[in-house]
Design a protein around this motif. Structure first.
Motif, PDB file in Angstrom:
ATOM      1  N   ALA A  27       0.820  -1.211   0.000  1.00 40.16           N
ATOM      2  CA  ALA A  27       0.000   0.000   0.000  1.00 40.16           C
ATOM      3  C   ALA A  27       0.852   1.257   0.000  1.00 40.16           C
ATOM      4  O   ALA A  27       0.422   2.309  -0.499  1.00 40.16           O
ATOM      5  CB  ALA A  27      -0.929   0.004   1.212  1.00 40.16           C
ATOM      6  N   GLU A  28       2.086   1.136   0.548  1.00 38.48           N
ATOM      7  CA  GLU A  28       2.984   2.288   0.613  1.00 38.48           C
ATOM      8  C   GLU A  28       3.953   2.336  -0.572  1.00 38.48           C
ATOM      9  O   GLU A  28       4.914   3.108  -0.566  1.00 38.48           O
ATOM     10  CB  GLU A  28       3.773   2.258   1.927  1.00 38.48           C
ATOM     11  CG  GLU A  28       2.910   2.476   3.160  1.00 38.48           C
ATOM     12  CD  GLU A  28       2.521   3.934   3.376  1.00 38.48           C
ATOM     13  OE1 GLU A  28       3.081   4.814   2.692  1.00 38.48           O
ATOM     14  OE2 GLU A  28       1.652   4.200   4.231  1.00 38.48           O
ATOM     15  N   GLY A  29       3.712   1.484  -1.589  1.00 40.59           N
ATOM     16  CA  GLY A  29       4.463   1.589  -2.828  1.00 40.59           C
ATOM     17  C   GLY A  29       5.572   0.593  -3.055  1.00 40.59           C
ATOM     18  O   GLY A  29       6.254   0.646  -4.093  1.00 40.59           O
ATOM     19  N   ALA A  30       5.793  -0.332  -2.132  1.00 39.34           N
ATOM     20  CA  ALA A  30       6.883  -1.296  -2.293  1.00 39.34           C
ATOM     21  C   ALA A  30       6.497  -2.453  -3.214  1.00 39.34           C
ATOM     22  O   ALA A  30       5.327  -2.829  -3.300  1.00 39.34           O
ATOM     23  CB  ALA A  30       7.304  -1.849  -0.929  1.00 39.34           C
ATOM     24  N   ARG A  31       7.494  -3.003  -3.888  1.00 38.08           N
ATOM     25  CA  ARG A  31       7.333  -4.267  -4.602  1.00 38.08           C
ATOM     26  C   ARG A  31       7.734  -5.370  -3.624  1.00 38.08           C
ATOM     27  O   ARG A  31       8.839  -5.345  -3.071  1.00 38.08           O
ATOM     28  CB  ARG A  31       8.202  -4.304  -5.847  1.00 38.08           C
ATOM     29  CG  ARG A  31       7.858  -3.221  -6.870  1.00 38.08           C
ATOM     30  CD  ARG A  31       8.906  -3.155  -7.963  1.00 38.08           C
ATOM     31  NE  ARG A  31       8.945  -4.390  -8.740  1.00 38.08           N
ATOM     32  CZ  ARG A  31       9.992  -4.761  -9.498  1.00 38.08           C
ATOM     33  NH1 ARG A  31      11.091  -4.013  -9.522  1.00 38.08           N
ATOM     34  NH2 ARG A  31       9.949  -5.894 -10.184  1.00 38.08           N
ATOM     35  N   VAL A  32       6.857  -6.332  -3.426  1.00 33.29           N
ATOM     36  CA  VAL A  32       7.015  -7.281  -2.326  1.00 33.29           C
ATOM     37  C   VAL A  32       7.131  -8.719  -2.816  1.00 33.29           C
ATOM     38  O   VAL A  32       6.355  -9.165  -3.673  1.00 33.29           O
ATOM     39  CB  VAL A  32       5.813  -7.180  -1.361  1.00 33.29           C
ATOM     40  CG1 VAL A  32       5.908  -8.218  -0.267  1.00 33.29           C
ATOM     41  CG2 VAL A  32       5.729  -5.777  -0.757  1.00 33.29           C
ATOM     42  N   MET A  33       8.105  -9.433  -2.252  1.00 36.15           N
ATOM     43  CA  MET A  33       8.144 -10.891  -2.379  1.00 36.15           C
ATOM     44  C   MET A  33       7.563 -11.476  -1.097  1.00 36.15           C
ATOM     45  O   MET A  33       8.097 -11.235   0.000  1.00 36.15           O
ATOM     46  CB  MET A  33       9.561 -11.422  -2.576  1.00 36.15           C
ATOM     47  CG  MET A  33       9.644 -12.962  -2.482  1.00 36.15           C
ATOM     48  SD  MET A  33      11.297 -13.649  -2.667  1.00 36.15           S
ATOM     49  CE  MET A  33      11.371 -13.781  -4.453  1.00 36.15           C
ATOM     50  N   VAL A  34       6.480 -12.212  -1.229  1.00 33.25           N
ATOM     51  CA  VAL A  34       5.860 -12.886  -0.093  1.00 33.25           C
ATOM     52  C   VAL A  34       6.453 -14.297  -0.040  1.00 33.25           C
ATOM     53  O   VAL A  34       6.146 -15.140  -0.882  1.00 33.25           O
ATOM     54  CB  VAL A  34       4.333 -12.949  -0.244  1.00 33.25           C
ATOM     55  CG1 VAL A  34       3.717 -13.667   0.950  1.00 33.25           C
ATOM     56  CG2 VAL A  34       3.749 -11.550  -0.379  1.00 33.25           C
ATOM     57  N   ALA A  35       7.313 -14.538   0.924  1.00 40.99           N
ATOM     58  CA  ALA A  35       8.005 -15.819   1.041  1.00 40.99           C
ATOM     59  C   ALA A  35       7.430 -16.596   2.219  1.00 40.99           C
ATOM     60  O   ALA A  35       7.329 -16.062   3.326  1.00 40.99           O
ATOM     61  CB  ALA A  35       9.501 -15.603   1.227  1.00 40.99           C
ATOM     62  N   ASP A  36       7.074 -17.836   1.987  1.00 40.29           N
ATOM     63  CA  ASP A  36       6.450 -18.624   3.048  1.00 40.29           C
ATOM     64  C   ASP A  36       6.655 -20.099   2.745  1.00 40.29           C
ATOM     65  O   ASP A  36       6.755 -20.495   1.581  1.00 40.29           O
ATOM     66  CB  ASP A  36       4.950 -18.311   3.127  1.00 40.29           C
ATOM     67  CG  ASP A  36       4.346 -18.637   4.482  1.00 40.29           C
ATOM     68  OD1 ASP A  36       4.043 -17.703   5.232  1.00 40.29           O
ATOM     69  OD2 ASP A  36       4.190 -19.840   4.784  1.00 40.29           O
ATOM     70  N   ILE A  37       6.691 -20.916   3.787  1.00 45.74           N
ATOM     71  CA  ILE A  37       6.806 -22.362   3.587  1.00 45.74           C
ATOM     72  C   ILE A  37       5.509 -22.943   3.031  1.00 45.74           C
ATOM     73  O   ILE A  37       5.500 -24.005   2.413  1.00 45.74           O
ATOM     74  CB  ILE A  37       7.207 -23.062   4.909  1.00 45.74           C
ATOM     75  CG1 ILE A  37       7.743 -24.468   4.635  1.00 45.74           C
ATOM     76  CG2 ILE A  37       6.037 -23.074   5.898  1.00 45.74           C
ATOM     77  CD1 ILE A  37       8.418 -25.112   5.835  1.00 45.74           C
ATOM     78  N   ASN A  38       4.409 -22.217   3.233  1.00 43.09           N
ATOM     79  CA  ASN A  38       3.094 -22.610   2.710  1.00 43.09           C
ATOM     80  C   ASN A  38       2.893 -21.921   1.357  1.00 43.09           C
ATOM     81  O   ASN A  38       2.619 -20.732   1.291  1.00 43.09           O
ATOM     82  CB  ASN A  38       2.003 -22.195   3.701  1.00 43.09           C
ATOM     83  CG  ASN A  38       0.615 -22.643   3.277  1.00 43.09           C
ATOM     84  OD1 ASN A  38       0.291 -22.671   2.088  1.00 43.09           O
ATOM     85  ND2 ASN A  38      -0.221 -22.991   4.244  1.00 43.09           N
ATOM     86  N   ARG A  39       3.038 -22.684   0.293  1.00 43.86           N
ATOM     87  CA  ARG A  39       2.984 -22.108  -1.051  1.00 43.86           C
ATOM     88  C   ARG A  39       1.653 -21.439  -1.342  1.00 43.86           C
ATOM     89  O   ARG A  39       1.607 -20.323  -1.885  1.00 43.86           O
ATOM     90  CB  ARG A  39       3.245 -23.197  -2.097  1.00 43.86           C
ATOM     91  CG  ARG A  39       3.249 -22.680  -3.545  1.00 43.86           C
ATOM     92  CD  ARG A  39       3.424 -23.801  -4.530  1.00 43.86           C
ATOM     93  NE  ARG A  39       2.316 -24.752  -4.447  1.00 43.86           N
ATOM     94  CZ  ARG A  39       2.253 -25.878  -5.178  1.00 43.86           C
ATOM     95  NH1 ARG A  39       3.237 -26.197  -5.995  1.00 43.86           N
ATOM     96  NH2 ARG A  39       1.212 -26.687  -5.057  1.00 43.86           N
ATOM     97  N   ASP A  40       0.566 -22.103  -0.987  1.00 38.41           N
ATOM     98  CA  ASP A  40      -0.751 -21.544  -1.277  1.00 38.41           C
ATOM     99  C   ASP A  40      -0.973 -20.230  -0.547  1.00 38.41           C
ATOM    100  O   ASP A  40      -1.543 -19.279  -1.106  1.00 38.41           O
ATOM    101  CB  ASP A  40      -1.849 -22.547  -0.909  1.00 38.41           C
ATOM    102  CG  ASP A  40      -1.852 -23.772  -1.816  1.00 38.41           C
ATOM    103  OD1 ASP A  40      -1.239 -23.704  -2.906  1.00 38.41           O
ATOM    104  OD2 ASP A  40      -2.462 -24.796  -1.432  1.00 38.41           O
ATOM    105  N   ALA A  41      -0.534 -20.167   0.711  1.00 38.69           N
ATOM    106  CA  ALA A  41      -0.693 -18.937   1.487  1.00 38.69           C
ATOM    107  C   ALA A  41       0.124 -17.807   0.876  1.00 38.69           C
ATOM    108  O   ALA A  41      -0.339 -16.665   0.768  1.00 38.69           O
ATOM    109  CB  ALA A  41      -0.271 -19.171   2.934  1.00 38.69           C
ATOM    110  N   ALA A  42       1.338 -18.113   0.466  1.00 42.31           N
ATOM    111  CA  ALA A  42       2.189 -17.098  -0.159  1.00 42.31           C
ATOM    112  C   ALA A  42       1.565 -16.584  -1.442  1.00 42.31           C
ATOM    113  O   ALA A  42       1.539 -15.372  -1.700  1.00 42.31           O
ATOM    114  CB  ALA A  42       3.577 -17.672  -0.428  1.00 42.31           C
ATOM    115  N   GLN A  43       1.045 -17.480  -2.239  1.00 41.63           N
ATOM    116  CA  GLN A  43       0.440 -17.086  -3.508  1.00 41.63           C
ATOM    117  C   GLN A  43      -0.809 -16.240  -3.290  1.00 41.63           C
ATOM    118  O   GLN A  43      -1.061 -15.280  -4.029  1.00 41.63           O
ATOM    119  CB  GLN A  43       0.114 -18.324  -4.340  1.00 41.63           C
ATOM    120  CG  GLN A  43       1.349 -19.038  -4.871  1.00 41.63           C
ATOM    121  CD  GLN A  43       1.024 -20.319  -5.625  1.00 41.63           C
ATOM    122  OE1 GLN A  43      -0.055 -20.902  -5.447  1.00 41.63           O
ATOM    123  NE2 GLN A  43       1.937 -20.760  -6.464  1.00 41.63           N
TER     124      GLN A  43
END
Length: 246
Positions: A27-43
């Motif tokens: 929301a503040e303008g960053a490009r984000v990589m969401v990294a998680d051991i749970n693939r579905d949650a990350a996606q």
């Protein structure tokens, strides 16, 4: 748009505090990589915030290296790293915690900070800038009985944060930590042992403001510490705890 143009990795970003931080950063303008051991949650979270998803086991050197390479290949550079992924053992007497549970808590909560530093700090040092945010806990400041080794792992994170801050300051890299009190995350039940109205009331009675930390609380605090507004702040372990540690 305090993070406009910045790139960020958020581990454990698929749920709880990590998801709240991912939403705020985006929301503040960053490009984000969401990294998680749970693939579905990350996606799911990545799709929500317009970021990218990556499956990672933060306790594995090879997996963290792959995450770092993927982020740099996609973004070209990395400005912010949030070490949020964490677990706990169930409440029990310290000598009763199984060795496997102890090893996993220290690997996910502590070793992960070492591994991400190993694979991403050189890039930040070359750039001469960067912000690292480690998610610690009030447990590392004011330990609760029967969570001994979780408490210890978060105390490690706080000390590591301060040590990293001193070492990386000459390279323009800031390192801070957040100490949340327990919140509405997947770990809440594990902290309390059981999720009942009585246990919640008992837990909340120790928090002067009378509520749990929320993902939004964490996102707001994380955004500030990782933004240029906090350019003079490093080595801080900020409590986001409603007064729990007073």
């Amino acid at each position: 748009m305090r993070l406009l143009g910045k790139t960020a990795i958020i581990t454990g970003g698929g749920s709880g505090f990590g998801a709240g931080i991912a939403r705020k950063f985006a929301a503040e303008g960053a490009r984000v990589m969401v990294a998680d051991i749970n693939r579905d949650a990350a996606q799911s979270v990545a799709a929500e915030v317009g970021g990218i998803a990556h499956t990672v086991d933060v306790a594995s050197n090879d997996s963290v290296q792959a995450m770092a390479l993927a982020a740099l290949a996609t973004f070209g550079t990395l400005d912010v790293l949030v070490n949020n992924a964490g677990i706990t053992h169930l409440p029990m007497m310290m000598e009763e915690v199984p060795e496997e549970a102890f090893d996993r808590v220290l690997s996910v909560n502590a070793k992960s900070v070492y591994l991400t530093a190993r694979h991403l700090v050189p890039h930040m040092k070359t750039n001469g800038k960067g912000a690292i945010l480690n998610i610690a806990s009030t447990a590392g400041v004011s330990p609760r009985p029967r969570l001994n080794w979780y408490n210890a792992s978060k105390g490690w994170v706080i000390t590591a944060t301060k040590a990293m801050a001193v070492e990386l300051a000459p390279f323009g890299v800031r390192v801070n930590a957040l100490n949340p009190v327990a919140g509405e995350t997947p770990l809440l039940k594990s902290f309390m042992g059981e999720d009942t109205p009585e246990m919640r009331a008992k837990f909340l009675s120790t928090i002067p403001l009378g509520r749990f930390s929320t993902p939004e609380d964490m996102g707001n605090a994380a955004c500030f510490l990782c933004s240029d507004e906090a350019s003079m702040i490093t080595g801080v372990a900020m409590e986001v705890d409603g007064g729990r540690c007073i």
